[in-house]
Scaffold this active site. Structure first.
Site: not given
Ligand code: FE
Ligand code: CA
Length: 303
Positions: A148, A196, A210, A242, A251, A261
């Site tokens: 992502h 995500h 990132h 997270h 990171y 990341e």
């Molecule tokens: Fe991320």
């Molecule tokens: Ca993804």
């Protein structure tokens, strides 16, 4: 059909040799092609020709590529993008190395994304016939695949609406000021079934926060951290978890200062996923669940 996935990230780097060493030896990507100051790289578990493009000269994001299923989908997306009022143009096969035709779009946040249907199929390092679980000759952190990207926008709500209305992305998680006066600070949106595929947080238009690579599990994240120590990589935060996305993470920065990341974990999403909300007073926990505080770099360093 929904957009398939984030297919490529194209970034600028100040020192090409240092960047090649980082992406190839430290992260373990394979160099697929080099042409002048531009290098195309692929992770071991990816099928298509490349997923990361590094270009010498400056720093920061050039564009993101999202792969779509068919030309019919592309035509539908194009129409919606026009109705939305965003700028787009057709791109032809070969404009991007080994990549078919598609649509180049300028987001309301000035980022460029490219929607494309085809990239030359190369296959994973382990193949499709009786494959081993991982390649024996892997290097460094041995990242599996791109996962992502997170970009900055002065108006995250507008960019969220673009991805929702035009490309059928859905928000898995949203960070808002407070429920009584909800102003959007960040949104984590999916097109596939992971938490995500794009995320947007409030910040300067056109900038990258990132881009992230997938690893198998927490042990691989820890091992990546060891590799970063061995190679003197500048680590930003982690290993930690997270709150938002539930992912496990480190990171770190490439030698030019672009943030990368390594990421694993999270939950399954899908069209019926119920969006999770975080309020600004819980931002520390949302971003870094264990430490519960944002480091200064997280909110100030964009490229
Ligand atoms: Fe991320
Ligand atoms: Ca993804």
């Amino acid at each position: 059909m929904p957009v398939m996935r984030l297919g490529y990230v194209h970034v600028r780097v100040t020192d090409l040799d240092a960047a090649i060493n980082h992406y190839s030896n430290t992260l373990g990507m394979k160099i697929m092609h080099q042409e002048g100051g531009t290098v195309y790289l692929k992770s071991w578990d990816e099928h298509d020709h490349h997923s990361v493009i590094i270009e010498e000269g400056g720093v920061g994001l050039v564009k993101l590529g999202y792969k779509v299923t068919s030309s019919d989908d592309l035509a539908v997306f194009e129409k919606r993008i026009q109705q939305f009022g965003a700028t787009s143009e057709r791109m032809s096969a070969g404009e991007n190395l080994k990549t078919g035709d598609g649509l180049r779009v300028v987001l309301p946040s000035d980022h460029v994304i490219e929607l494309y249907t085809d990239m030359e199929y190369v296959g994973t390092e382990t193949g499709t016939l009786n494959p081993d679980p991982w390649p024996r000759d892997q290097r460094g952190a041995a990242v599996h695949r791109l996962d992502h990207a997170l970009v900055a926008a002065e108006d995250p709500a507008l960019v969220e609406r673009f991805f929702y209305d035009c490309l059928d992305f859905r928000p898995a998680e949203r960070l808002i000021t407070d429920p009584a006066q909800p102003e959007l600070i960040g949104t984590w949106m999916f097109c596939g079934q992971t938490p995500h595929d794009i995320a947007v947080i409030k910040g300067p238009n056109g900038k990258l926060h990132h881009f992230a690579y997938w690893l198998e599990d927490w042990n691989e994240v820890l091992k990546a951290g060891d590799v970063f120590a061995m190679d003197d990589v500048s680590v930003d935060v982690g290993p930690t978890r997270h709150g938002i996305t539930r992912g496990k993470t480190i990171y770190f920065f490439d030698p030019s200062g672009n943030r990368n990341e390594v990421f694993t974990g999270g939950y399954q999403t899908g069209p019926d996923f119920a969006t999770i909300t975080w309020t600004a007073d819980q931002t520390g926990k949302g971003i870094f669940y264990i430490g519960r505080t944002l480091n200064e770099a997280f909110t100030t360093v964009f490229t």
